[in-house]
Motif scaffolding. Structure first.
Motif, PDB file in Angstrom:
ATOM      1  N   LEU A   1       0.831  -1.194   0.000  1.00  0.00           N
ATOM      2  CA  LEU A   1       0.000   0.000   0.000  1.00  0.00           C
ATOM      3  C   LEU A   1       0.877   1.260   0.000  1.00  0.00           C
ATOM      4  CD1 LEU A   1      -2.719   1.154   0.038  1.00  0.00           C
ATOM      5  CD2 LEU A   1      -3.046   0.358   2.381  1.00  0.00           C
ATOM      6  N   ARG A   2       1.891   1.257   0.861  1.00  0.00           N
ATOM      7  CA  ARG A   2       2.822   2.393   0.908  1.00  0.00           C
ATOM      8  C   ARG A   2       3.478   2.638  -0.439  1.00  0.00           C
ATOM      9  NH1 ARG A   2       5.484   1.217   6.428  1.00  0.00           N
ATOM     10  NH2 ARG A   2       6.865  -0.093   5.220  1.00  0.00           N
TER      11      ARG A   2
ATOM     12  N   LEU B   1       0.994   4.186  -2.823  1.00  0.00           N
ATOM     13  CA  LEU B   1       0.703   5.567  -2.401  1.00  0.00           C
ATOM     14  C   LEU B   1       1.868   6.480  -2.747  1.00  0.00           C
ATOM     15  CD1 LEU B   1      -0.958   4.984   1.081  1.00  0.00           C
ATOM     16  CD2 LEU B   1      -2.036   6.095  -0.898  1.00  0.00           C
TER      17      LEU B   1
ATOM     18  N   GLY C   1       1.904   7.589  -6.160  1.00  0.00           N
ATOM     19  CA  GLY C   1       0.724   8.351  -6.606  1.00  0.00           C
ATOM     20  C   GLY C   1      -0.229   7.541  -7.460  1.00  0.00           C
TER      21      GLY C   1
ATOM     22  N   ILE D   1      -2.854   5.598  -6.343  1.00  0.00           N
ATOM     23  CA  ILE D   1      -4.152   5.281  -5.727  1.00  0.00           C
ATOM     24  C   ILE D   1      -5.165   6.415  -5.969  1.00  0.00           C
ATOM     25  CG2 ILE D   1      -5.335   4.706  -3.577  1.00  0.00           C
ATOM     26  CD1 ILE D   1      -3.241   2.665  -4.006  1.00  0.00           C
TER      27      ILE D   1
ATOM     28  N   MET E   1      -9.021   5.594  -1.470  1.00  0.00           N
ATOM     29  CA  MET E   1      -8.523   4.731  -0.399  1.00  0.00           C
ATOM     30  C   MET E   1      -9.470   4.760   0.784  1.00  0.00           C
ATOM     31  SD  MET E   1      -4.798   4.716   1.488  1.00  0.00           S
ATOM     32  CE  MET E   1      -4.781   6.441   2.013  1.00  0.00           C
TER      33      MET E   1
ATOM     34  N   TRP F   1       1.928   4.931   7.565  1.00  0.00           N
ATOM     35  CA  TRP F   1       2.206   6.313   7.172  1.00  0.00           C
ATOM     36  C   TRP F   1       3.672   6.615   6.907  1.00  0.00           C
ATOM     37  CZ3 TRP F   1      -2.103   8.008   5.623  1.00  0.00           C
ATOM     38  CH2 TRP F   1      -3.287   7.754   6.311  1.00  0.00           C
TER      39      TRP F   1
ATOM     40  N   LEU G   1       5.249   8.967   4.047  1.00  0.00           N
ATOM     41  CA  LEU G   1       4.153   9.563   3.273  1.00  0.00           C
ATOM     42  C   LEU G   1       3.808  10.979   3.732  1.00  0.00           C
ATOM     43  CD1 LEU G   1       1.873   6.406   2.954  1.00  0.00           C
ATOM     44  CD2 LEU G   1       3.434   7.352   1.248  1.00  0.00           C
TER      45      LEU G   1
ATOM     46  N   ILE H   1       0.940  13.608   2.406  1.00  0.00           N
ATOM     47  CA  ILE H   1       0.089  12.931   1.412  1.00  0.00           C
ATOM     48  C   ILE H   1      -1.335  13.453   1.435  1.00  0.00           C
ATOM     49  CG2 ILE H   1      -0.620  10.974   2.837  1.00  0.00           C
ATOM     50  CD1 ILE H   1      -0.205   9.256   0.320  1.00  0.00           C
TER      51      ILE H   1
ATOM     52  N   ARG I   1      -2.869  15.595  -1.385  1.00  0.00           N
ATOM     53  CA  ARG I   1      -3.295  15.030  -2.682  1.00  0.00           C
ATOM     54  C   ARG I   1      -4.694  14.444  -2.634  1.00  0.00           C
ATOM     55  NH1 ARG I   1       2.183  11.766  -2.985  1.00  0.00           N
ATOM     56  NH2 ARG I   1       0.791  10.093  -3.662  1.00  0.00           N
ATOM     57  N   TYR I   2      -5.334  14.484  -1.461  1.00  0.00           N
ATOM     58  CA  TYR I   2      -6.633  13.821  -1.314  1.00  0.00           C
ATOM     59  C   TYR I   2      -7.661  14.702  -0.612  1.00  0.00           C
ATOM     60  CZ  TYR I   2      -4.286   9.525  -2.681  1.00  0.00           C
ATOM     61  OH  TYR I   2      -3.602   8.585  -3.392  1.00  0.00           O
TER      62      TYR I   2
ATOM     63  N   ARG J   1      -8.752  11.084  -4.431  1.00  0.00           N
ATOM     64  CA  ARG J   1      -7.732  11.913  -5.080  1.00  0.00           C
ATOM     65  C   ARG J   1      -8.331  13.198  -5.623  1.00  0.00           C
ATOM     66  NH1 ARG J   1      -2.765   9.757  -8.314  1.00  0.00           N
ATOM     67  NH2 ARG J   1      -4.225   8.344  -9.334  1.00  0.00           N
TER      68      ARG J   1
END
Lengths: 214, 214
Positions: A156-157, A160, A163, A165, A168, A184, A187, A190, A193-194, A212
């Protein structure tokens, strides 16, 4: 437009997606079932284990989006098996006859194997390609539907960090695990971006939806 | 019965209560104001800086419990000043004429000083006693009212580890700081000692209320 999604990935208050001391007997190490009890209490969770009953609240509703529109999954080697499964030629995952996938599943591992067809439409493909390439393969296999990134933490990391994903769904469980693999790490920032939507459930967990930014 | 309380202590998604690189110019290091923007948007927060306006929602309401029933505060040296303040004989804290305390405040530091009386009823007492002893002094000074544990991270951790906190209000801010001082380190399993109530605010933060089990 097909998306790359994470569905109900549980983390502790201190951000661990799994505990310490993973083994065949303890898939989540010292975390035991602490990160997933909320799931087993739902009707969806009970059904998965052939049991009756279970809750029909927000946890259950969100769990039922697990396979909505999904055409393929990508998982890391730590989700597919216990540390060392690569040396166990007979290992075919944790799920036996209860395969929840029903799609092609791409397992990221340096130990390549021939594809493995399971019951119910699941086929495991083993690949040592980097994240973006695996995603391209999975999108192709998904035939226009979404691709689920199934975990574990490192996988997952990695997705992520690159970029990759689009959406989530994390589930924050109110326990402090203290050790294990932390989602985390690496990240920083992050959240920029969301868009983030937080919904607490009466069960005590918080559903965190990262979408996103457009 | 008087309680020992934590009020609106902000942490990031990854559990940091402050960033890296603390200095006189950057009290929270690289975190800047990220952990406290939610606070500055409220009517309570605006008033604190002599400004008009601000929200009157759940964030504001909970902030107003900051001094309800409080008779004394305990803070660590990292809350009282920047790294090195101990060598600055003139340093009297960050708050100048805007002292928010209005009570005795016990500052835990190895560098003892004479008590420092400020405007509005705040007096800083400097002590190198361990947590339980400082708490006994603060309770005495509070005259039957509650004692607030004001932070920073290390101080909060120390009081939690010793089981001295009755009620804790954390505010989880949806940012990933990546580095700094993490609240949860060394507190594995602490959720077992508390009932936890989670309330998300439209501002994006989640209010986490920890109440010690009876």
């Amino acid at each position: 437009m097909a998306q790359t999604r994470v569905q109900h990935f549980s983390i502790s208050l201190d951000g661990f997606g799994t505990g310490e001391g993973l083994s065949q007997e303890a898939p989540f190490g010292h975390a035991g079932q602490k990160l997933h009890q909320w799931m087993f209490a739902t009707r969806w969770g009970k059904t998965m284990f052939g049991q009756a009953g279970g809750t029909r609240g927000v946890d259950d509703a969100i769990l039922r989006t697990f396979d909505v529109g999904i055409g393929a999954e990508i998982m890391g080697s730590n989700k597919f098996g216990y540390p060392g499964w690569q040396d166990d030629a007979g290992w075919d995952g944790w799920w036996g006859e209860d395969q929840p996938f029903h799609t092609p599943v791409f397992v990221m591992t340096r130990h390549k194997r021939a594809p493995l067809a399971m019951e119910g439409g699941t086929t495991f493909h083993f690949t040592d390609a980097p994240p973006a390439e695996v995603l391209a393969m999975a999108k192709e296999a998904a035939g226009g539907r979404d691709v689920r990134i199934g975990g574990g933490v490192r996988t997952l990391r990695a997705f992520l960090a690159e970029g990759l994903i689009d959406h989530m769904h994390l589930v924050q469980v109110p326990v402090v695990l203290g050790r294990g693999q932390r989602l985390w790490d690496g990240l920083e920032g992050i959240e920029q971006r969301y868009d983030i939507e937080l919904t607490p459930s009466p069960s005590g967990v918080v559903h965190m939806m990262f979408t996103r930014k457009g």
